[in-house]
Design an enzyme around this catalytic site. Sequence first.
Site, PDB file in Angstrom:
ATOM      1  N   GLU A  58      -3.502  -7.510   6.174  1.00  0.00           N
ATOM      2  CA  GLU A  58      -2.904  -7.685   7.515  1.00  0.00           C
ATOM      3  C   GLU A  58      -3.351  -8.988   8.171  1.00  0.00           C
ATOM      4  O   GLU A  58      -3.586  -9.066   9.379  1.00  0.00           O
ATOM      5  CB  GLU A  58      -3.183  -6.474   8.415  1.00  0.00           C
ATOM      6  CG  GLU A  58      -2.521  -5.221   7.857  1.00  0.00           C
ATOM      7  CD  GLU A  58      -2.372  -4.098   8.843  1.00  0.00           C
ATOM      8  OE1 GLU A  58      -2.173  -4.367  10.041  1.00  0.00           O
ATOM      9  OE2 GLU A  58      -2.455  -2.945   8.405  1.00  0.00           O
TER      10      GLU A  58
ATOM     11  N   GLY B 106     -31.942  -2.350  -3.273  1.00  0.00           N
ATOM     12  CA  GLY B 106     -32.472  -3.047  -4.445  1.00  0.00           C
ATOM     13  C   GLY B 106     -31.579  -2.813  -5.660  1.00  0.00           C
ATOM     14  O   GLY B 106     -30.356  -2.755  -5.543  1.00  0.00           O
TER      15      GLY B 106
ATOM     16  N   GLN C 251     -28.702  -4.788  -0.657  1.00  0.00           N
ATOM     17  CA  GLN C 251     -30.015  -5.434  -0.767  1.00  0.00           C
ATOM     18  C   GLN C 251     -31.143  -4.431  -0.471  1.00  0.00           C
ATOM     19  O   GLN C 251     -32.164  -4.414  -1.153  1.00  0.00           O
ATOM     20  CB  GLN C 251     -30.074  -6.613   0.219  1.00  0.00           C
ATOM     21  CG  GLN C 251     -31.189  -7.594  -0.050  1.00  0.00           C
ATOM     22  CD  GLN C 251     -30.997  -8.342  -1.374  1.00  0.00           C
ATOM     23  OE1 GLN C 251     -29.893  -8.411  -1.899  1.00  0.00           O
ATOM     24  NE2 GLN C 251     -32.080  -8.858  -1.914  1.00  0.00           N
TER      25      GLN C 251
ATOM     26  N   THR D 225       0.850  -1.191   0.000  1.00  0.00           N
ATOM     27  CA  THR D 225       0.000   0.000   0.000  1.00  0.00           C
ATOM     28  C   THR D 225       0.886   1.241   0.000  1.00  0.00           C
ATOM     29  O   THR D 225       1.849   1.318   0.772  1.00  0.00           O
ATOM     30  CB  THR D 225      -0.925  -0.017   1.242  1.00  0.00           C
ATOM     31  OG1 THR D 225      -1.730  -1.191   1.175  1.00  0.00           O
ATOM     32  CG2 THR D 225      -1.824   1.213   1.302  1.00  0.00           C
TER      33      THR D 225
END
Length: 386
Positions: free
Chosen positions: A369, A345, A342, A158
Site C-alpha cells: 500500500e 540471540g 537480537q 492479496t
Amino acid sequence: MDFSLTDEQQQLRRTVREFAESEIAPHVMEWDEASQFPSEILPKLAELGLLGVIFPEKYGGAGLGYIEYALAIEELSRVDGSVGIIVAAHTSLCTNHIYKFGNEAQRLKYVVPLAQGEKLGCWSLTEPGAGSDAGGIRATAARAGDGWAINGSKTFTTNGHYADVCVAMALTDPAKARHGISAFIVEKGTPGFRPGKKENKLGMRASDTSEVIFSDCRVLADNLLGKQGEAFTNILQVLDGGRISIAAMALGMAQGAFDAATSYAKERKQFAKPIGEFQAIQFKLADMATEIAAARLLVYHAAWLADQSIAAGGSIRFTQESSMAKLHASEVGVRVANEAVQIFGGYGFIKDYPVEKYYRDAKLCTIGEGTSEIQRLVIARRVLGL
Ligand SMILES: Cc1cc2nc3c(=O)[nH]c(=O)nc-3n(C[C@H](O)[C@H](O)[C@H](O)COP(=O)(O)OP(=O)(O)OC[C@H]3O[C@@H](n4cnc5c(N)ncnc54)[C@H](O)[C@@H]3O)c2cc1C
C-alpha cells in the site's frame, strides 16, 4: 484530549486477543511453513464480525469505526500478520472501495455478503510494470456490447486465489493515463478471469499473494464501480483508510515481538543472571517500548480522524496522518522485530521461537500500500503544500 479506549473498545481488544491466542496461535508456524492459506479461520472471523468491522449494520457490517478496526487488525497481527493482511485487503481495500464508491445496488449485492464474511474480497491495482507508479497501469477495459471486456495482468493481489469478489482497476481511456482509469467489480467464475502464479514469499506466507489475469473478461455495465475515469482519485481515498490497517498490522507485530522479547529477557540466564538485568538489553527494551507507544499514538490518531471524517460526511481528509502512521509504524515494526531477534540471540534465528517470523513478516508493512519512500513523498507534498 481523551486517550482512553471505551469499555466496548477494550472488550473488543480482549475478545480478538483471546480468539487470536486460542484459534490462530497454535497453527501459525504450520501455516507459515506450508504457505497454507488459513481458510478454516474465515468463518470464525466472520462470526466475530471481523470481516466487516467498519461497515454499517445495514450493509452487513459490525457498525463500528476505524479505531475498532485498527484494534482488531493489531490484535490479529500480534499473533499472525498473515491473518491481519487477509482481513485488511478484504476490508479496507475491496469492500471499502465498493462501499465508498459503489451505488446502492452494488452495496446491497456485494458489500453485504463481503461484510458478513460470506464472501472474501481482493483488490487488484498493482501490475508488473506499475507498482509505486499506480497511474501507469496497462490493463484495459473496452466497451463490448452492453458491458466491458477487461484485458491485462495484475500482480501481488492479496487473497487473489481465494477471493469471490475482485475490485480491479483498468484503463477505459488510455489516452488520459491516470484520468482514464476505472474500477470494476469482477466475480469469481466470470469467464476470462483467473488467478495466476501464487508468490513464494519471505514473510506473510499464510496469506495468498497472486497474479490475477484478465483475458477478454466480460462484465456487465453494472459492474463499473464509481464513475468512469475517476478510479485513480477514488483509489487515493481508499488507500487513506487502507494505510491505517497496514500501520495497525505493523503495530501488532511490533507488540508481539516485544512481548516475546520481554518474557525471554526475564527467563534467559547468562553469566548467572537473567539477560534482562544487563543494561544493554534493558535499553533495547526501553527503546522498543517507546517506539511502539509513539507508533500506537499515530495509528489511533489516524483511525480517530478517519472516524471524524465519516461522521462529517467525508469532508475531513486524513491522508497525511494515515501516511505518517503507516510510515512510522511499519519502520518501528521492522526495528522492533530486529531487536527482538537480537535479544533472543541464536534462538532468535531458529524457527522454534516466534521472533524470526515477526522479523520476516514486518518487512511487508514498509512496502505494501505504498513503500516508505512513497509515504514520505505523500507527507512531503502535504507539508510543502505541493
Ligand atoms: C505481500 C504483498 C501484498 C500485496 N498486496 C497487494 C494487493 O492486494 N493489491 C495490490 O494492488 N497490490 C498489492 N501489493 C503491491 C504493493 O502495493 C507494491 O509492491 C508496492 O506498491 C510497491 O510497488 P513495486 O513492488 O512495483 O515497487 P516499485 O514501485 O518498483 O519500487 C521499487 C523501489 O523504488 C522506490 N521508488 C519507486 N518510485 C519512487 C519515487 N517516485 N521516489 C522514490 N522512490 C521510489 C520504491 O520505494 C522501492 O524502494 C502487494 C505487495 C506485496 C509484496
